[in-house]
Design a protein around this motif. Sequence first.
Motif, mmCIF file in Angstrom:
data_model
loop_
_atom_site.group_PDB
_atom_site.id
_atom_site.type_symbol
_atom_site.label_atom_id
_atom_site.label_comp_id
_atom_site.label_asym_id
_atom_site.label_seq_id
_atom_site.Cartn_x
_atom_site.Cartn_y
_atom_site.Cartn_z
ATOM 1 N N ALA A 262 0.834 -1.201 0.000
ATOM 2 C CA ALA A 262 0.000 0.000 0.000
ATOM 3 C C ALA A 262 0.872 1.256 0.000
ATOM 4 N N TRP A 263 1.951 1.248 0.789
ATOM 5 C CA TRP A 263 2.853 2.409 0.825
ATOM 6 C C TRP A 263 3.454 2.665 -0.555
ATOM 7 N N ARG A 264 3.898 1.607 -1.231
ATOM 8 C CA ARG A 264 4.502 1.804 -2.552
ATOM 9 C C ARG A 264 3.473 2.380 -3.527
ATOM 10 N N ALA A 265 2.270 1.832 -3.523
ATOM 11 C CA ALA A 265 1.246 2.311 -4.444
ATOM 12 C C ALA A 265 0.885 3.771 -4.166
ATOM 13 N N LEU A 266 0.729 4.103 -2.878
ATOM 14 C CA LEU A 266 0.365 5.477 -2.530
ATOM 15 C C LEU A 266 1.501 6.447 -2.829
ATOM 16 N N THR A 267 2.733 6.017 -2.610
ATOM 17 C CA THR A 267 3.888 6.880 -2.892
ATOM 18 C C THR A 267 4.011 7.155 -4.382
ATOM 19 N N LEU A 268 3.868 6.126 -5.193
ATOM 20 C CA LEU A 268 3.945 6.309 -6.637
ATOM 21 C C LEU A 268 2.770 7.138 -7.153
ATOM 22 N N GLY A 270 1.770 9.749 -5.592
ATOM 23 C CA GLY A 270 2.054 11.134 -5.252
ATOM 24 C C GLY A 270 1.771 11.529 -3.824
ATOM 25 N N LEU A 271 1.330 10.604 -2.967
ATOM 26 C CA LEU A 271 1.057 10.947 -1.574
ATOM 27 C C LEU A 271 2.344 10.899 -0.764
ATOM 28 N N CYS A 272 2.405 11.722 0.291
ATOM 29 C CA CYS A 272 3.538 11.677 1.209
ATOM 30 C C CYS A 272 3.115 12.307 2.533
ATOM 31 N N GLY A 273 3.974 12.191 3.518
ATOM 32 C CA GLY A 273 3.736 12.828 4.804
ATOM 33 C C GLY A 273 2.459 12.383 5.492
ATOM 34 N N ASP A 274 1.773 13.353 6.084
ATOM 35 C CA ASP A 274 0.591 13.087 6.896
ATOM 36 C C ASP A 274 -0.519 12.411 6.095
ATOM 37 N N GLU A 275 -0.723 12.837 4.857
ATOM 38 C CA GLU A 275 -1.776 12.256 4.018
ATOM 39 C C GLU A 275 -1.505 10.774 3.749
ATOM 40 N N LEU A 276 -0.258 10.450 3.495
ATOM 41 C CA LEU A 276 0.115 9.067 3.239
ATOM 42 C C LEU A 276 -0.083 8.196 4.479
ATOM 43 N N LEU A 277 0.373 8.669 5.633
ATOM 44 C CA LEU A 277 0.262 7.875 6.859
ATOM 45 C C LEU A 277 -1.195 7.710 7.290
ATOM 46 N N ALA A 278 -2.005 8.731 7.090
ATOM 47 C CA ALA A 278 -3.422 8.617 7.435
ATOM 48 C C ALA A 278 -4.100 7.549 6.578
ATOM 49 N N THR A 279 -3.727 7.478 5.303
ATOM 50 C CA THR A 279 -4.302 6.452 4.426
ATOM 51 C C THR A 279 -3.811 5.066 4.819
ATOM 52 N N LEU A 311 11.120 13.972 6.772
ATOM 53 C CA LEU A 311 11.085 12.835 7.701
ATOM 54 C C LEU A 311 9.748 12.782 8.423
ATOM 55 N N CYS A 312 9.116 11.603 8.433
ATOM 56 C CA CYS A 312 7.903 11.371 9.207
ATOM 57 C C CYS A 312 8.117 10.150 10.087
ATOM 58 N N LEU A 313 7.763 10.270 11.366
ATOM 59 C CA LEU A 313 7.886 9.161 12.307
ATOM 60 C C LEU A 313 6.526 8.876 12.926
ATOM 61 N N ALA A 314 6.126 7.611 12.883
ATOM 62 C CA ALA A 314 4.873 7.186 13.523
ATOM 63 C C ALA A 314 5.224 6.143 14.578
ATOM 64 N N GLY A 315 5.652 6.651 15.751
ATOM 65 C CA GLY A 315 6.011 5.763 16.849
ATOM 66 C C GLY A 315 7.255 4.939 16.585
ATOM 67 N N HIS A 316 8.085 5.353 15.633
ATOM 68 C CA HIS A 316 9.230 4.551 15.202
ATOM 69 C C HIS A 316 10.539 5.237 15.580
ATOM 70 N N HIS A 345 -7.804 9.846 14.856
ATOM 71 C CA HIS A 345 -7.624 11.075 14.077
ATOM 72 C C HIS A 345 -6.246 11.666 14.361
ATOM 73 N N ALA A 346 -5.239 10.837 14.288
ATOM 74 C CA ALA A 346 -3.879 11.283 14.594
ATOM 75 C C ALA A 346 -3.305 12.104 13.447
ATOM 76 N N ARG A 347 -2.256 12.890 13.759
ATOM 77 C CA ARG A 347 -1.526 13.647 12.758
ATOM 78 C C ARG A 347 -0.043 13.299 12.882
ATOM 79 N N TRP A 348 0.641 13.341 11.743
ATOM 80 C CA TRP A 348 2.064 13.000 11.724
ATOM 81 C C TRP A 348 2.816 14.129 11.017
ATOM 82 N N PRO A 349 3.442 15.010 11.785
ATOM 83 C CA PRO A 349 4.151 16.142 11.169
ATOM 84 C C PRO A 349 5.335 15.653 10.335
ATOM 85 N N ARG A 350 5.601 16.344 9.265
ATOM 86 C CA ARG A 350 6.723 16.041 8.372
ATOM 87 C C ARG A 350 7.750 17.157 8.521
#
Length: 431
Positions: A262-268, A270-279, A311-316, A345-350
């Motif tokens: 899913a990450w590869r498909a969403l990245t290709l 055009g999604l990134c950052g908070d929008e990508l992690l929320a999806t 850089l985006c970190l989600a508990g990592h 409804h979390a947010r992940w700052p980039r």
Amino acid sequence: MPAPVPRQRAIPAVECAQAEAESPPGTQAVPGSAARGKTPTDTLTLLVIEDDPTGSPIVPEMLDSAGRPIRLRTARNLTEAERLLTHDVHCILLDLALPAPGRSAVEDDELAVLRHVLEIAPRHAVLALTTSGDAERGAEAVRVGAQDYLFRDELDGRLLSRAVRYAVERKRSDRAERRLTESRLRAQENARLERGLLPNPLLDGSSLRFAARYRPGRSRALLGGDFYDTVRTPDGTVHAMIGDVCGHGPDEAALGVELRIAWRALTLAGLCGDELLATLQQVLEHERDSEEIFATLCTVDIEPDGRHAGLCLAGHPSPLIARPDRPAELLPYDANGPALGLLGHARWPRIQVELGPVWSLMLYTDGLIEGRVGNEGERLGQDGMVDLVRRRLAEGLTGEALLRATVREVRDLNGGELTDDVAVVLLDRAP
């Protein structure tokens, strides 16, 4: 019409001790076998399927390898045999002259009765019984699936006892070999599947060098709950990701693969950052088996110039960066957001980080830093990992060699194999 009554009934388990004490004339009981804790499964049981109009037994007295009488059951037809074919029967002596159900004796297939018995008793050893003038039929019975064949007019107790023991052991050996073969084929198939699920980085056109190490925590597995990937999008940005599904069993491994794809498909796309992690969190919530399942994630988007990254970190844990002009250190982790699947409804700052002209960036999962060190059982931790990598860099190690040495030393410090999955990704930008 009532079913015919067998000439000899089975001996129930509760009667075994009594049967030993009250052995019928002509049999030899083994003294003290009950006192030694023998069970009914210690005694071989033979089911004879033959139609003898005179009612005279064709089977002489038989003894097993320990000198105990081999128990005997007889059936005049296959209907009767099916009722007597319980789990404690070890071997079947089948008269090939019997007609198979639904077939007459004059039909072409002379081994139809054997095929029927092999179908209803696939776990039992089978001895084919024929006449001395029909050796070819007996040999064909072995090719079809019988363990051996015997001549009716040559039966004696010693020969039949040996044949029964041989047939039972051969059947056991065949079954064990079949299970081993099936296990090997299943392991090979799983290995091929798991190898196919590991990512192939898409870095065509990039000058960055890629290396990775992966060690699943599951015994004899190739894939665990950790996952990683790296792709280059058409604008020249290199996107790297590493993640960890809590737990390291096959379900977690499958979920990790789903998140990676899913990450590869969403990245290709055009999604990134908070929008990508929320999806990705939505994918996790739909695919997980329990609401307690979560995943940590780290994403790095390296700009086309190679000097800056998002850089985006989600508990990592935060990545480690090594540069020629300063000691290896961790990238900032103050803006670390929650793991995926914990908050609705979390947010992940980039955040933007400066990499510099020459660098090595190491992404890793917590399996690398949670190993034990010292006699007190303390964790290696991020500080210990940073010191370890600094020493290896000072030795001149880079790329695959650096990752291999790092993982090996972490395992050695732990005093053996690590129990958690370990994934490490290294990206290098040379001068």
